[in-house]
Design an enzyme around this catalytic site. Structure first.
Site, PDB file in Angstrom:
ATOM      1  N   LYS A  47       0.857  -1.193   0.000  1.00 18.66           N
ATOM      2  CA  LYS A  47       0.000   0.000   0.000  1.00 18.66           C
ATOM      3  C   LYS A  47       0.882   1.228   0.000  1.00 18.66           C
ATOM      4  CE  LYS A  47      -4.458   0.971   0.320  1.00 18.66           C
ATOM      5  NZ  LYS A  47      -5.578   0.086  -0.012  1.00 18.66           N
TER       6      LYS A  47
HETATM    7  N1  GLU Z   1      -7.136   0.372  -3.276  1.00 16.55           N
HETATM    8  C1  GLU Z   1      -7.912  -0.790  -3.544  1.00 16.55           C
HETATM    9  C2  GLU Z   1      -7.948  -1.698  -2.327  1.00 16.55           C
HETATM   10  O1  GLU Z   1      -7.765  -1.268  -1.224  1.00 16.55           O
HETATM   11  C3  GLU Z   1      -7.480  -1.484  -4.822  1.00 16.55           C
HETATM   12  C4  GLU Z   1      -6.124  -2.098  -4.804  1.00 16.55           C
HETATM   13  C5  GLU Z   1      -5.674  -2.624  -6.166  1.00 16.55           C
HETATM   14  O2  GLU Z   1      -6.457  -2.649  -7.087  1.00 16.55           O
HETATM   15  O3  GLU Z   1      -4.506  -2.996  -6.243  1.00 16.55           O
HETATM   16  O4  GLU Z   1      -8.256  -2.838  -2.422  1.00 16.55           O
END
Ligand code: GLU
Length: 483
Positions: free
Chosen positions: A114
């Protein structure tokens, strides 16, 4: 609908990262992992902090950003990029850990990661934001923290396809000979290597999750409801990308009634149901729900979370349901469209009250699922359905011709339904294939949680079941590596 006012503040609650660990620990206490492996899975592998300056408005502004890698049991690692003033290391690490479990649960072959940038995007104009995003991306790209084979970001709070297009372009400028450069980030616009259906994917996933939940009458009864989704009363917190699409699809396609929407500046409610697209338009032009002429307004938005409803969809921030308000929640089912909206303390209270929670790592996994499809599309350099669509149509045509022959032969005794031919003939395009893949993923993942919940007497909630399934898969992949 009458509203009460939320007054008291919660007792001290664990931090978000501790919360994820607590939920992890609850699950592993019911599993048979060696303590060493348990620790290896739980810890966050690395967090990179970057501080960089950008010259804007005649002076240098310093920004702080993070990219955290929780687990590399599979690569690339995957997870969104959040732009918000509240971003901090603790939060980014918690979200990275959630990504590991989320990806494992829905069988997307990624580790968890993240990123975040401490910034309020509304403070900057588009051109400035582009400069800031590109500079942040540059810092991460040169350290392989954005890379199609190693680390693939995606949209999250405060970012969308525009930011992803800037990141992809920045990567390609710095890696001009990487033929797979486009796969360095997902959630891009269609004309920049994106995939049909990614923008609404998380909201669509919430819809498919609820549909699957309501397919099993045992589950519906556990939440003290009956029947299907039709006429179920829903409260949504946060009408951003996820909340908006989930609410819109549930109203338009499943017959749900959204009685209240809680936003930053208050909440609007209408017992007969809100018009979601109109409300969204209002929010986009006025910056909030206040003043919306077609519903009643309540300034103390959080109070609306405590109103009676069938389904509560927290789709914005973390920790909106905590020990301070959990006891007053009157929803029968909570589906966590946001990451971490229910604290562990609240989770305990709600479980004891018999409120069913569909946990974040499952409920909002639609986004990363379609991100996976986009990444595969980028690596294969071809749109889904391009090769087989017309061939499929040609084969279907053979059957239709035979049926037409039968139709003529049987006369009045039988005839094809009027729209059968056009529906059956049409080969699936990319959007339909994405939806089908997402639906299958959400059903299969739910079934794996359901199996654990129904087959084990020591598991009483979907969150624990989800963690058990996910951790078992991550452990399996570490074992296969010989760890
Ligand atoms: N930000 C989204 C999540 O928390 C998508 C993550 C992604 O598609 O890699 O799942």
């Amino acid at each position: 609908m009458s509203v009460s006012t939320r007054s008291d503040s919660p007792d001290m609650e664990p931090s978000f990262r501790e919360s994820v660990d607590l939920m992890f620990n609850r699950a592993v206490s019911l599993m048979n992992l060696s303590p060493g492996l348990e620790e290896k899975i739980r810890v966050c592998n690395a967090t990179y902090t970057v501080r960089f300056g950008v010259r804007l408005r005649g002076q240098i502004h310093t920004f702080t950003g993070y990219r955290s890698v929780h687990s590399e049991h599979m690569e690339p690692v995957k997870g969104g990029m959040r732009f918000a003033l509240s971003v901090n290391q603790n939060e980014v690490e918690a979200l990275a850990a959630l990504m590991t479990y989320k990806c494992a649960l829905v069988e997307t072959p990624f580790g968890g990661s993240k990123g975040g940038l401490c910034i309020d995007p509304r403070d900057w104009d588009d051109h400035e934001l582009e400069q800031i995003t590109r500079r942040f991306a540059y810092e991460l790209i040169k350290r392989d923290l954005i890379n199609p084979a190693q680390n693939v970001p995606a949209p999250d709070m405060g970012t969308g396809e525009r930011e992803m297009a800037w990141i992809a372009d920045q990567y390609k400028r710095m890696n001009t000979t990487d033929i797979n450069g486009q796969a360095c980030v997902t959630g891009k616009p269609i004309n920049a290597g994106g995939i049909a259906g990614r923008t609404e994917a998380t909201g669509r996933g919430v819809q498919y999750a609820l549909r699957e939940y309501f397919r099993d009458p045992r589950d519906v009864a556990r939440a003290k409801m009956e029947g299907g989704l039709d006429r179920k009363r829903v409260i949504v917190q946060g009408l951003g990308n996820v909340g908006y699409h989930a609410a819109k699809f549930l109203v338009e396609e499943d017959g749900c009634i959204v009685t209240a929407v809680v936003e930053r500046d208050g909440a609007v409610f209408d017992n007969d149901g809100l018009d979601i697209p109109r409300l969204k338009d209002w929010i986009d032009t006025h910056g909030g729900v206040s003043g919306y002429p077609e519903a009643r307004f309540h300034e103390e938005g959080a109070a609306l979370l405590e109103e009676e409803c069938d389904i509560l969809i927290p789709a914005a921030l973390e920790a909106v349901i905590d020990r301070g308000n959990a006891d007053r929640i009157r929803a029968k089912l909570i589906i966590e469209a946001a990451n971490g909206p229910v604290t562990p303390g609240a989770d305990d209270i709600l479980r004891k009250k018999g409120v069913v929670i569909i946990p974040d790592l499952y409920a909002n996994a639609g986004g990363v699922t379609v991100s996976y499809f986009e990444w595969v599309k980028n690596l294969s350099h071809i749109r889904f359905g391009r090769m087989q669509r017309r061939q499929e149509e040609a084969r279907h045509e053979l059957i239709v011709k035979e049926l037409e022959r039968l139709d003529r032969y049987l006369g009045d005794a039988w005839s094809m339904s009027p729209d059968f031919k056009s529906k059956y003939l049409r080969g699936a395009d990319e959007l339909e294939l994405v939806r089908s893949g997402l639906d299958d993923t959400m059903r299969t993942a739910f079934q794996s949680m359901r199996d654990v919940l129904h087959s084990r007497e020591d598991v009483h909630d979907l969150r624990t079941a989800a963690y058990i399934v996910a951790i078992e898969r991550v452990a399996g992949s570490y074992r296969a590596k010989g760890l």
